[in-house]
Write a protein that holds these residues in place. Structure first.
Motif, PDB file in Angstrom:
ATOM      1  N   PRO A 129      42.490   7.691  58.763  1.00 19.34           N
ATOM      2  CA  PRO A 129      42.171   7.580  59.469  1.00 19.34           C
ATOM      3  C   PRO A 129      40.657   8.155  59.150  1.00 19.34           C
ATOM      4  N   SER A 130      39.387   8.682  60.255  1.00 19.48           N
ATOM      5  CA  SER A 130      38.515   8.890  60.395  1.00 19.48           C
ATOM      6  C   SER A 130      37.569   9.577  59.406  1.00 19.48           C
ATOM      7  N   GLY A 131      37.025   9.367  58.410  1.00 23.89           N
ATOM      8  CA  GLY A 131      36.747  10.383  57.273  1.00 23.89           C
ATOM      9  C   GLY A 131      35.609  11.382  58.320  1.00 23.89           C
ATOM     10  N   HIS A 132      34.586  10.965  58.954  1.00 18.88           N
ATOM     11  CA  HIS A 132      33.550  10.974  59.485  1.00 18.88           C
ATOM     12  C   HIS A 132      34.300  12.107  60.948  1.00 18.88           C
ATOM     13  N   SER A 133      35.597  11.898  61.225  1.00 17.52           N
ATOM     14  CA  SER A 133      36.027  12.254  62.207  1.00 17.52           C
ATOM     15  C   SER A 133      36.604  13.945  61.620  1.00 17.52           C
ATOM     16  N   SER A 134      37.542  13.709  60.992  1.00 19.16           N
ATOM     17  CA  SER A 134      38.261  14.765  60.123  1.00 19.16           C
ATOM     18  C   SER A 134      37.103  15.782  59.872  1.00 19.16           C
ATOM     19  N   ARG A 135      35.949  15.192  59.263  1.00 25.34           N
ATOM     20  CA  ARG A 135      34.932  16.275  58.247  1.00 25.34           C
ATOM     21  C   ARG A 135      34.537  17.115  59.661  1.00 25.34           C
ATOM     22  N   ALA A 136      34.286  15.930  60.589  1.00 23.53           N
ATOM     23  CA  ALA A 136      33.091  16.768  61.462  1.00 23.53           C
ATOM     24  C   ALA A 136      34.046  18.209  62.340  1.00 23.53           C
ATOM     25  N   PHE A 137      35.854  17.864  62.859  1.00 19.17           N
ATOM     26  CA  PHE A 137      35.674  18.655  63.146  1.00 19.17           C
ATOM     27  C   PHE A 137      37.049  19.772  62.467  1.00 19.17           C
ATOM     28  N   LEU A 138      36.610  19.434  61.163  1.00 18.24           N
ATOM     29  CA  LEU A 138      36.842  20.552  59.982  1.00 18.24           C
ATOM     30  C   LEU A 138      35.782  21.556  59.849  1.00 18.24           C
ATOM     31  N   VAL A 139      34.268  21.334  59.816  1.00 21.89           N
ATOM     32  CA  VAL A 139      32.987  21.993  60.258  1.00 21.89           C
ATOM     33  C   VAL A 139      33.589  22.559  61.460  1.00 21.89           C
ATOM     34  N   ALA A 140      33.375  21.551  62.441  1.00 17.56           N
ATOM     35  CA  ALA A 140      33.213  22.548  63.882  1.00 17.56           C
ATOM     36  C   ALA A 140      34.634  23.756  63.871  1.00 17.56           C
ATOM     37  N   ALA A 141      35.605  23.429  63.187  1.00 21.04           N
ATOM     38  CA  ALA A 141      36.809  24.172  63.592  1.00 21.04           C
ATOM     39  C   ALA A 141      36.449  25.727  63.007  1.00 21.04           C
ATOM     40  N   PHE A 142      36.285  25.441  61.735  1.00 21.27           N
ATOM     41  CA  PHE A 142      35.595  26.414  60.389  1.00 21.27           C
ATOM     42  C   PHE A 142      35.044  27.877  61.006  1.00 21.27           C
ATOM     43  N   LEU A 143      33.744  26.303  61.276  1.00 21.07           N
ATOM     44  CA  LEU A 143      32.603  27.489  61.473  1.00 21.07           C
ATOM     45  C   LEU A 143      32.903  28.637  62.549  1.00 21.07           C
ATOM     46  N   ALA A 144      33.602  28.015  64.012  1.00 20.75           N
ATOM     47  CA  ALA A 144      33.585  28.231  65.106  1.00 20.75           C
ATOM     48  C   ALA A 144      34.729  29.547  64.472  1.00 20.75           C
ATOM     49  N   ALA A 145      35.518  29.289  63.987  1.00 17.26           N
ATOM     50  CA  ALA A 145      36.990  30.430  63.382  1.00 17.26           C
ATOM     51  C   ALA A 145      35.715  32.099  62.319  1.00 17.26           C
ATOM     52  N   ALA A 146      34.314  31.078  62.226  1.00 17.50           N
ATOM     53  CA  ALA A 146      34.061  32.780  61.132  1.00 17.50           C
ATOM     54  C   ALA A 146      33.308  33.269  62.250  1.00 17.50           C
ATOM     55  N   GLY A 147      32.923  32.624  63.631  1.00 18.25           N
ATOM     56  CA  GLY A 147      32.064  33.457  64.342  1.00 18.25           C
ATOM     57  C   GLY A 147      30.533  32.538  64.510  1.00 18.25           C
ATOM     58  N   PHE A 148      30.407  31.639  64.241  1.00 28.00           N
ATOM     59  CA  PHE A 148      29.219  30.776  64.649  1.00 28.00           C
ATOM     60  C   PHE A 148      29.604  30.952  66.522  1.00 28.00           C
ATOM     61  N   GLN A 149      28.445  30.755  66.769  1.00 31.50           N
ATOM     62  CA  GLN A 149      28.012  30.465  68.259  1.00 31.50           C
ATOM     63  C   GLN A 149      27.178  29.482  68.622  1.00 31.50           C
ATOM     64  N   PRO A 150      26.900  28.848  69.128  1.00 28.80           N
ATOM     65  CA  PRO A 150      28.055  27.847  70.386  1.00 28.80           C
ATOM     66  C   PRO A 150      29.419  27.552  69.624  1.00 28.80           C
ATOM     67  N   ARG A 151      30.378  28.110  70.026  1.00 31.02           N
ATOM     68  CA  ARG A 151      30.993  27.294  69.499  1.00 31.02           C
ATOM     69  C   ARG A 151      31.320  25.777  70.711  1.00 31.02           C
ATOM     70  N   GLU A 152      30.639  25.835  71.666  1.00 31.35           N
ATOM     71  CA  GLU A 152      30.884  24.358  72.323  1.00 31.35           C
ATOM     72  C   GLU A 152      30.093  23.684  71.795  1.00 31.35           C
ATOM     73  N   ALA A 153      29.492  23.819  71.396  1.00 36.77           N
ATOM     74  CA  ALA A 153      27.856  22.957  70.343  1.00 36.77           C
ATOM     75  C   ALA A 153      28.569  22.832  68.744  1.00 36.77           C
ATOM     76  N   LEU A 154      29.449  23.398  68.705  1.00 39.10           N
ATOM     77  CA  LEU A 154      29.749  22.905  67.647  1.00 39.10           C
ATOM     78  C   LEU A 154      31.034  21.767  67.464  1.00 39.10           C
ATOM     79  N   PHE A 155      31.751  22.055  68.767  1.00 41.76           N
ATOM     80  CA  PHE A 155      32.973  20.828  69.150  1.00 41.76           C
ATOM     81  C   PHE A 155      32.152  19.572  70.035  1.00 41.76           C
ATOM     82  N   LEU A 156      31.632  19.671  70.442  1.00 32.44           N
ATOM     83  CA  LEU A 156      30.442  18.865  71.157  1.00 32.44           C
ATOM     84  C   LEU A 156      30.096  18.346  69.977  1.00 32.44           C
ATOM     85  N   TRP A 157      29.233  18.060  69.038  1.00 29.64           N
ATOM     86  CA  TRP A 157      28.604  17.650  67.640  1.00 29.64           C
ATOM     87  C   TRP A 157      29.670  16.996  67.073  1.00 29.64           C
TER      88      TRP A 157
END
Length: 206
Positions: A129-157
């Motif tokens: 699979p794409s390592g960039h994709s897995s890494r980006a969604f790992l970081v976005a999902a982990f930070l979103a679960a930790a309460g980082f805002q805005p979550r939409e910006a994390l997943f958009l990135w």
């Protein structure tokens, strides 16, 4: 008496699974090439910037360095950031899982992939699979679960980073889709690990 004609048993039908997978891979390749060609007018510099933003050469050393710094005697409080512990754990899991799947599946990268791609390890020669994709969604999902805002910006990135892999010709669509799902799963594993460490450790301020 004429010899009896030899009778041959009917050959077993070819298994449908490889043919089905081949058809899916072919469709994936055609769609990916079409998207790559359609978005050629997008500035390559922008796509390369997204590539760098999701690069493991940044995302792995920086959190590890910060974690080691927080655990050093120079840290007067002696507390270690649970966010860094969970993030580093997730990135290590990602490195291991993506590398394992790549060498098992061994899907070649698109033939039109430009030769300006940095290859860190042998597994990087493979596409799924794409390592960039897995890494980006790992970081976005982990930070979103930790309460980082805005979550939409994390997943958009994360989504933009994943899309850039197809538009640059580095990956096929299914590579980045699989990477995205893998990254979210890794974020879940990281949170499980972090909860376990928080329950066991006295140096984590959770």
């Amino acid at each position: 008496m004429a010899p009896a004609a030899a009778t041959s048993s009917p050959s077993a039908p070819a298994p449908a699974r490889p043919a089905l997978l081949g058809g899916i891979a072919g469709l994936d390749a055609a769609v990916s090439l079409r998207l790559h060609a359609l978005f050629l007018p997008v500035p390559r510099l922008l796509l390369k910037a997204l590539e760098v933003a999701g690069d493991g050469r940044i995302w792995l050393p920086v959190p590890i360095s910060l974690l080691l710094l927080s655990a050093s005697p120079a840290n007067a409080s002696g507390a270690v950031s649970p966010l860094l512990v969970g993030l580093v754990a997730g990135l290590v899991i990602d490195l291991a899982l993506v590398g394992l799947v790549k060498v098992v599946v061994r899907r070649p990268r698109p033939a039109y992939n430009a030769k300006d791609m940095y290859v860190a390890v042998a597994a990087d020669h493979w596409s799924f699979p794409s390592g960039h994709s897995s890494r980006a969604f790992l970081v976005a999902a982990f930070l979103a679960a930790a309460g980082f805002q805005p979550r939409e910006a994390l997943f958009l990135w994360a989504a933009a980073t994943s899309a850039s892999r197809v538009l640059l010709g580095r990956h096929y669509v299914l590579d980045v889709v699989a990477g995205a799902f893998l990254g979210v799963f890794e974020a879940w594993l990281s949170n499980l690990f972090l909860r376990f460490m928080c329950a066991q450790s006295t140096i984590l301020v959770c």
